[in-house]
Design an enzyme around this catalytic site. Structure first.
Site, PDB file in Angstrom:
ATOM      1  CG  ASN A 150      -2.980  -1.027  -9.357  1.00 21.72           C
ATOM      2  OD1 ASN A 150      -2.004  -1.792  -9.458  1.00 21.72           O
ATOM      3  ND2 ASN A 150      -4.025  -1.335  -8.608  1.00 21.72           N
ATOM      4  CG  ASP A 201      -7.023  -2.442  -5.300  1.00 19.75           C
ATOM      5  OD1 ASP A 201      -5.967  -2.146  -5.879  1.00 19.75           O
ATOM      6  OD2 ASP A 201      -7.125  -3.423  -4.543  1.00 19.75           O
ATOM      7  CB  SER A 256     -10.190  -2.619 -13.334  1.00 21.42           C
ATOM      8  OG  SER A 256     -11.382  -3.354 -13.131  1.00 21.42           O
ATOM      9  CB  ILE A 274      -0.924  -0.027   1.237  1.00 24.04           C
ATOM     10  CG1 ILE A 274      -1.920  -1.165   1.071  1.00 24.04           C
ATOM     11  CG2 ILE A 274      -1.633   1.309   1.429  1.00 24.04           C
ATOM     12  CD1 ILE A 274      -2.809  -1.411   2.271  1.00 24.04           C
ATOM     13  CG  HIS A 306      -7.604  -4.844  -8.512  1.00 21.97           C
ATOM     14  ND1 HIS A 306      -6.833  -5.163  -7.411  1.00 21.97           N
ATOM     15  CD2 HIS A 306      -8.846  -5.344  -8.270  1.00 21.97           C
ATOM     16  CE1 HIS A 306      -7.582  -5.815  -6.534  1.00 21.97           C
ATOM     17  NE2 HIS A 306      -8.802  -5.936  -7.027  1.00 21.97           N
ATOM     18  CD  GLU A 318      -4.077  -8.959 -14.558  1.00 23.25           C
ATOM     19  OE1 GLU A 318      -2.981  -8.443 -14.288  1.00 23.25           O
ATOM     20  OE2 GLU A 318      -4.689  -9.688 -13.750  1.00 23.25           O
TER      21      GLU A 318
HETATM   22  C1  GRF Z   1      -1.834  -9.423 -11.564  1.00 26.50           C
HETATM   23  O1  GRF Z   1      -2.969 -10.249 -11.480  1.00 26.50           O
HETATM   24  C2  GRF Z   1      -2.176  -7.991 -11.258  1.00 26.50           C
HETATM   25  O2  GRF Z   1      -3.451  -7.630 -11.691  1.00 26.50           O
HETATM   26  C3  GRF Z   1      -2.121  -7.960  -9.754  1.00 26.50           C
HETATM   27  O3  GRF Z   1      -1.034  -8.794  -9.419  1.00 26.50           O
HETATM   28  C4  GRF Z   1      -0.834  -9.749 -10.468  1.00 26.50           C
HETATM   29  C5  GRF Z   1       0.585  -9.559 -10.913  1.00 26.50           C
HETATM   30  O4  GRF Z   1       1.009 -10.507 -11.806  1.00 26.50           O
HETATM   31  N1  GRF Z   1      -2.034  -6.602  -9.271  1.00 26.50           N
HETATM   32  P1  GRF Z   1       2.431 -10.368 -12.509  1.00 26.50           P
HETATM   33  O5  GRF Z   1       3.469 -10.168 -11.421  1.00 26.50           O
HETATM   34  O6  GRF Z   1       2.371  -9.201 -13.447  1.00 26.50           O
HETATM   35  O7  GRF Z   1       2.618 -11.674 -13.227  1.00 26.50           O
END
Ligand code: GRF
Length: 220
Positions: free
Chosen positions: A111, A149, A140, A96, A113, A178
């Site tokens: 970020n 978040d 997101s 945090i 998430h 992602e």
């Molecule tokens: C991902 O799921 C991201 O959304 C979250 O932590 C994870 C990180 O994965 N905040 P990586 O280290 O990028 O593989």
């Protein structure tokens, strides 16, 4: 004269697959940015190896070596500001951040998430989706504000939850999404198309009033 690339400071704590997606997007000319530095608060983060393989400068700044959250954040600030990063990218960074840090990087701190925010802030998002029998899940990308978040959401990747899913299969499928949406958002910022100013997200000179949606490999 060549346009200056968007310079990035990327903060990680673990595997760094999102970092890798950003590295790959740059290599494949899909992202006009330059990673100036990768910082990890964990010496064991394997994302550090991904950065080192690309000759990206890495720093390990262990939070436990500092007397307070503020002192730890200050150490990171020194490194980020020394490389004059335009954008600070949290990519699986599991600490945090303090109010002064967030304020210092206001409007240039993003970020990713693994949930359809505002659902499931914090940890264990995939298990919560299973426990609640949700029909949809996703990830997101948002600008960071003072609450965990929270902050204005730029894009959400959405996917159906399958009857056969468990937390692990969901996590794996969400990560694939992602890796699509994070470089995409950074490129929008690099192109000057996306900004966050005076509490307002703007895309292509229009206020972005609802998050973009990435579904079935398409942007809507
Ligand atoms: C991902 O799921 C991201 O959304 C979250 O932590 C994870 C990180 O994965 N905040 P990586 O280290 O990028 O593989």
């Amino acid at each position: 004269m060549e346009k200056k690339k968007l310079s990035l400071a990327i903060l990680i704590s673990g595997g760094g697959s999102n970092l890798q997606a950003i590295i790959d997007a740059i290599k494949n000319n899909k992202l006009d940015a330059q990673i100036e530095v990768v910082i990890s608060n964990q010496v064991s983060a394997s994302g550090l190896d991904r950065a080192a393989r690309e000759n990206i400068t890495t720093y390990v700044i262990e939070h436990k070596s500092y007397p307070s959250r503020g002192a730890f954040d200050q150490a990171m600030t020194q490194v980020i500001d020394a490389v004059k990063a335009d954008l600070v990218v949290l990519a699986g960074f599991m600490r945090i951040l303090s109010k002064p840090f967030i304020e210092h990087y206001q409007h240039r701190l993003i970020n990713i998430h693994p949930s359809l925010l505002p659902k499931y802030k914090g940890l264990n998002t995939h298990q919560q989706v299973i426990d609640n029998n949700d029909k949809f899940h996703g990830a997101s990308v948002h600008f960071v504000n003072q609450e965990l978040d929270s902050g204005p959401i730029v894009i959400q990747a959405e996917m159906p939850v399958l009857a056969t899913d468990n937390a692990e299969t969901l996590a794996a499928r969400v990560l694939i999404e992602e890796h699509q949406i994070y470089p995409m958002v950074i490129q929008m910022i690099a192109e000057g198309r996306l900004s966050f100013d005076k509490n307002q997200l703007n895309l292509d000179n229009e206020p972005l009033t609802r998050p973009l949606c990435w579904k079935d490999n398409q942007l809507t």
